[in-house]
Scaffold this motif. Structure first.
Motif, short mmCIF file in Angstrom:
data_model
loop_
_atom_site.label_atom_id
_atom_site.label_comp_id
_atom_site.label_asym_id
_atom_site.label_seq_id
_atom_site.Cartn_x
_atom_site.Cartn_y
_atom_site.Cartn_z
N ASP A 153 5.41 -8.96 6.66
CA ASP A 153 6.17 -8.91 5.41
C ASP A 153 5.21 -9.00 4.24
O ASP A 153 4.01 -9.27 4.42
N GLU A 154 5.73 -8.76 3.03
CA GLU A 154 4.97 -9.00 1.80
C GLU A 154 5.63 -10.14 1.04
O GLU A 154 6.83 -10.38 1.17
N THR A 155 4.84 -10.81 0.21
CA THR A 155 5.38 -11.88 -0.63
C THR A 155 4.58 -12.00 -1.90
O THR A 155 3.40 -11.60 -1.94
N GLY A 189 1.75 -17.35 -15.98
CA GLY A 189 0.35 -17.51 -15.61
C GLY A 189 -0.15 -16.47 -14.63
O GLY A 189 -1.31 -16.49 -14.24
N GLY A 190 0.71 -15.56 -14.17
CA GLY A 190 0.28 -14.52 -13.27
C GLY A 190 0.64 -14.81 -11.82
O GLY A 190 1.06 -15.91 -11.46
N SER A 191 0.49 -13.79 -10.99
CA SER A 191 0.80 -13.92 -9.57
C SER A 191 0.01 -12.90 -8.79
O SER A 191 -0.59 -11.98 -9.36
N ILE A 192 0.01 -13.05 -7.46
CA ILE A 192 -0.61 -12.07 -6.59
C ILE A 192 0.38 -11.66 -5.51
O ILE A 192 1.26 -12.44 -5.14
N MET A 193 0.25 -10.44 -5.01
CA MET A 193 1.08 -9.94 -3.92
C MET A 193 0.25 -9.97 -2.64
O MET A 193 -0.91 -9.55 -2.64
N LEU A 194 0.86 -10.46 -1.58
CA LEU A 194 0.17 -10.58 -0.30
C LEU A 194 0.93 -9.83 0.78
O LEU A 194 2.17 -9.75 0.76
N TRP A 195 0.19 -9.27 1.73
CA TRP A 195 0.77 -8.76 2.97
C TRP A 195 0.18 -9.56 4.11
O TRP A 195 -1.03 -9.84 4.13
N GLY A 196 1.03 -9.97 5.05
CA GLY A 196 0.53 -10.74 6.18
C GLY A 196 1.35 -10.50 7.42
O GLY A 196 2.43 -9.89 7.36
N ARG A 208 -4.65 -9.35 0.05
CA ARG A 208 -4.04 -9.22 -1.28
C ARG A 208 -3.80 -7.75 -1.58
O ARG A 208 -4.70 -6.91 -1.38
N VAL A 209 -2.62 -7.42 -2.05
CA VAL A 209 -2.28 -6.07 -2.47
C VAL A 209 -2.49 -6.00 -3.97
O VAL A 209 -1.71 -6.56 -4.75
N LYS A 210 -3.56 -5.32 -4.42
CA LYS A 210 -3.94 -5.38 -5.83
C LYS A 210 -3.22 -4.34 -6.69
O LYS A 210 -3.12 -4.50 -7.90
N HIS A 240 8.88 -4.91 10.97
CA HIS A 240 8.86 -4.90 9.50
C HIS A 240 10.26 -4.54 9.03
O HIS A 240 11.08 -4.04 9.80
N ASP A 241 10.55 -4.82 7.76
CA ASP A 241 11.91 -4.60 7.27
C ASP A 241 12.11 -3.14 6.89
O ASP A 241 11.26 -2.29 7.16
N ASN A 242 13.24 -2.86 6.23
CA ASN A 242 13.60 -1.47 5.94
C ASN A 242 13.26 -1.05 4.52
O ASN A 242 13.98 -0.24 3.90
N ASP A 243 12.18 -1.59 3.99
CA ASP A 243 11.68 -1.13 2.70
C ASP A 243 11.39 0.38 2.79
O ASP A 243 10.91 0.84 3.84
N PRO A 244 11.68 1.15 1.74
CA PRO A 244 11.47 2.61 1.82
C PRO A 244 10.07 3.03 2.27
O PRO A 244 9.92 4.01 3.00
N LYS A 245 9.04 2.30 1.85
CA LYS A 245 7.68 2.68 2.28
C LYS A 245 7.45 2.38 3.76
O LYS A 245 6.56 2.96 4.39
#
Length: 337
Positions: A153-155, A189-196, A208-210, A240-245
């Motif tokens: 998943d991503e978060t 303050g910002g955030s980061i996207m992760l895939w794991g 990290r997904v930049k 994995h879930d049903n996200d379009p990508k």
């Protein structure tokens, strides 16, 4: 009016003893320095109950009748979003005038309290049916079957996320002491996207997904990180879930060429995916270290992900059959997981 001091047990006993010797209430009062009315009240209690101890008090009568309580409970059961003001108005129309505090106290006595409504994915009838179908089809799968799944998943992890709601122990008037405050900045303050990903054997790769992720980037992530993460025997399954990508034709073709078996997944079902619990574990661990800048946030996420014990992962996978049971018990609706 000042509150009178309660007579001691010994004094009350002496009043009764003197009464039994034949002394009048006036004489007893003068001898013991107690009002005649008080002496009389104690004697009457003794004659009636054979005791001078304090008896249970009934208190003031309830302002809302049992019928009114039933009406309130019906309304709240039918519409949990009903406000106290609405309930006050309902009772007033029925001839009972009460305050909002009385409404709260009445509901609390019935085991009902006001809570923040939890945010959950929107489930349409098609989603509910798909979740039920998935749960019923997999109820007989074994624990070993779920141990062979690689969950992914991503978060998004925010710089000031979970730690912004932390509670502190403090003394009065010390709420602004630096140790008792949580620093905040504009715009979060910002955030980061992760895939794991992870399996019952432990955590897999975390990256990290930049940039904004699209299908091509997702396939590149899988190519570089999914296969190196696999620590399982032959016959493993990818989730994995049903996200379009994830469901794009090119992604499906890539997975087919790699001979990867994919678990058919019902949409809108994060509560079924144990990686959501692992994300929570990661965010709590990161919050304890209180990163102050984005680069530190990324570094700490990687370090804490690697520290999560394999036993935590194994225990999360063990709950999967319980998740399926909960989906069926909730008739396809969102579960506590």
């Amino acid at each position: 009016m000042a509150k009178t001091k309660e007579l001691s047990k010994d004094t009350r006993k002496r009043i009764v003893d003197l009464h039994q010797t034949g002394k009048s209430e006036s004489a007893i009062g003068k001898q013991l320095g107690v009002k005649k009315s008080t002496v009389g009240a104690i004697i009457r209690k003794w004659k009636t109950y054979k005791t001078t101890d304090n008896l249970p008090r009934s208190g003031a009568p309830r302002k809302i009748s049992s019928r009114g309580v039933k009406m309130i409970m019906r309304t709240v059961s039918k519409n949990p979003r009903t406000t106290r003001g609405d309930l006050v108005n309902d009772l007033q129309r029925a001839g009972t005038t009460v305050t909002k505090v009385t409404i709260s106290n009445t509901l609390q006595r019935q085991g009902i309290k006001s809570c923040n409504a939890r945010r959950v994915p929107l489930l349409k009838p098609v989603h509910v049916q798909a979740r039920l179908k998935f749960a019923r089809e997999h109820m007989d799968d074994t624990a070993e079957d779920w141990e062979n799944v690689m969950w992914s998943d991503e978060t998004k992890v925010e710089l000031y996320g979970i730690n912004s709601t932390r509670r502190v122990w403090r003394k009065k008037n010390t709420e602004l002491h630096p140790k008792n405050t949580i620093p905040t900045v504009k715009h979060g303050g910002g955030s980061i996207m992760l895939w794991g990903c992870f399996s019952a054997k432990g955590t897999g790769r975390l990256i990290r997904v930049k940039d904004r992720m699209n299908g091509a980037m997702y396939r590149e992530i899988l190519s570089q990180n999914l296969l190196p993460s696999v620590k399982m025997r032959r016959g493993w399954v990818f989730q994995h879930d049903n996200d379009p990508k994830h469901t794009a034709r090119a992604t499906k073709e890539w997975l087919r060429k790699k001979h990867l078996k994919v678990l058919e997944w019902p949409s809108q079902s994060p509560d079924l995916n144990p990686i959501e619990n692992l994300w929570r574990e990661l965010k709590v661990r990161v919050a304890r270290r209180q990163p102050q800048i984005i680069t530190a946030l990324e570094k700490i996420c990687m370090e804490e992900w690697a520290k999560i014990p394999a036993t935590v992962c194994a225990n999360l996978v063990k709950t999967f059959n319980n998740r399926l049971t909960s989906v069926i018990a909730n008739k396809g609706c969102v579960t506590k997981y």
